[in-house]
Design a protein around this motif. Sequence first.
Motif, PDB file in Angstrom:
ATOM      1  N   ALA A   1     -18.997   5.935 -26.233  1.00  0.00           N
ATOM      2  CA  ALA A   1     -19.713   7.043 -25.611  1.00  0.00           C
ATOM      3  C   ALA A   1     -20.895   6.537 -24.793  1.00  0.00           C
ATOM      4  N   LEU A   2     -21.633   5.564 -25.347  1.00  0.00           N
ATOM      5  CA  LEU A   2     -22.786   5.018 -24.623  1.00  0.00           C
ATOM      6  C   LEU A   2     -22.323   4.340 -23.331  1.00  0.00           C
ATOM      7  N   PHE A   3     -21.206   3.613 -23.408  1.00  0.00           N
ATOM      8  CA  PHE A   3     -20.672   2.926 -22.229  1.00  0.00           C
ATOM      9  C   PHE A   3     -20.287   3.940 -21.152  1.00  0.00           C
ATOM     10  N   CYS A   4     -19.665   5.059 -21.557  1.00  0.00           N
ATOM     11  CA  CYS A   4     -19.206   6.025 -20.556  1.00  0.00           C
ATOM     12  C   CYS A   4     -20.391   6.748 -19.929  1.00  0.00           C
ATOM     13  N   ILE A   5     -21.451   7.018 -20.724  1.00  0.00           N
ATOM     14  CA  ILE A   5     -22.652   7.626 -20.143  1.00  0.00           C
ATOM     15  C   ILE A   5     -23.255   6.680 -19.110  1.00  0.00           C
TER      16      ILE A   5
ATOM     17  N   LEU B   1     -21.675   4.399 -17.432  1.00  0.00           N
ATOM     18  CA  LEU B   1     -20.770   4.356 -16.268  1.00  0.00           C
ATOM     19  C   LEU B   1     -21.021   5.547 -15.352  1.00  0.00           C
ATOM     20  N   TYR B   2     -21.214   6.736 -15.962  1.00  0.00           N
ATOM     21  CA  TYR B   2     -21.525   7.910 -15.142  1.00  0.00           C
ATOM     22  C   TYR B   2     -22.807   7.681 -14.354  1.00  0.00           C
ATOM     23  N   GLY B   3     -23.827   7.098 -15.021  1.00  0.00           N
ATOM     24  CA  GLY B   3     -25.089   6.836 -14.320  1.00  0.00           C
ATOM     25  C   GLY B   3     -24.898   5.893 -13.150  1.00  0.00           C
TER      26      GLY B   3
ATOM     27  N   LEU C   1     -22.140   5.369 -11.409  1.00  0.00           N
ATOM     28  CA  LEU C   1     -21.326   5.920 -10.324  1.00  0.00           C
ATOM     29  C   LEU C   1     -22.008   7.077  -9.620  1.00  0.00           C
ATOM     30  N   ALA C   2     -22.802   7.881 -10.355  1.00  0.00           N
ATOM     31  CA  ALA C   2     -23.253   9.142  -9.778  1.00  0.00           C
ATOM     32  C   ALA C   2     -24.668   9.082  -9.217  1.00  0.00           C
ATOM     33  N   ARG C   3     -25.544   8.245  -9.757  1.00  0.00           N
ATOM     34  CA  ARG C   3     -26.933   8.317  -9.340  1.00  0.00           C
ATOM     35  C   ARG C   3     -27.133   7.700  -7.969  1.00  0.00           C
TER      36      ARG C   3
ATOM     37  N   LEU D   1     -27.483   0.480 -20.014  1.00  0.00           N
ATOM     38  CA  LEU D   1     -26.834   1.233 -21.095  1.00  0.00           C
ATOM     39  C   LEU D   1     -25.461   0.654 -21.405  1.00  0.00           C
TER      40      LEU D   1
END
Lengths: 102, 169
Positions: free
Chosen positions: A13-17, A19-21, A23-25, A37
Amino acid sequence: MIPLSYYLVFAAALFCIGLYGVLARKNAVTILMGIELMLNAVLINVIAFWRYRSPDQITGQAFAVMVFAIAAAEVAVGLALFISIYRRRNTIAADEIDLLKW
Amino acid sequence: MVMQIIFLIVAVVTLGSAVMVVTVRNLVHAALWLILSLFGVAVTFALLNAPFFTVVEVVIYIGAISILMIFAIMLTRRTMQETGRSVNPGWWLAAFLSLVLFAGLLWMFSTWDGFSTTLPDLPAGVDQVRELGIALVSPNMYVLPFEVASVLLLAALIGAIVVAWERKS
């Protein structure tokens, strides 16, 4: 006691959060925070596997020390790059740094 | 049971502050949430009987890397209070990809028979920190990777200075 699965799901879960950061920020410094993270999730995995699968060997801990060293080097160079880019182009928004785009 | 409750509290705090890191608009707040998240990871290391890594996490990640990030945020101030969007237009795609990856990882775990390994006992009478220190400098274990890592750190240090050097023209 806590089975290994707790740590694995937590680290995933920490890895996917992270990854979102990444890709998206937009801001480059936040992208680096996302990478931090993700690296921390990897570290949790390495140490959890050491503790649960081979606690009698020291290999897992030595591996984790290497990950720490890589993370420190990566952040130092990354932040120096962002400061240099900010000086030249007055922005560190990732979508405005498009010198290589054609 | 007590350990499980402690773990769940730590996990919820860590993941919650990680979500705040990637969603909050103000960059200084994001850095402070990152520090809270890293503290959670340090507590996780303590739960895993790795006291050395708890200390290293606090000293290197919280003490050095987070402070370096706050410095970088302050040195690039104009974008700190950006009034526009803080995420790319394709953020939903990023969220979708992250969820797909998470689901894929969970599926992969569920097919692995070592998934619910229970906690084995640590070997008795062994000082883990001492063992790690010996392993890192003994010639027939990890002295070569250790030295390569230190050369890498030195190269990163010099590289960071060279890249961020302001040439007076």
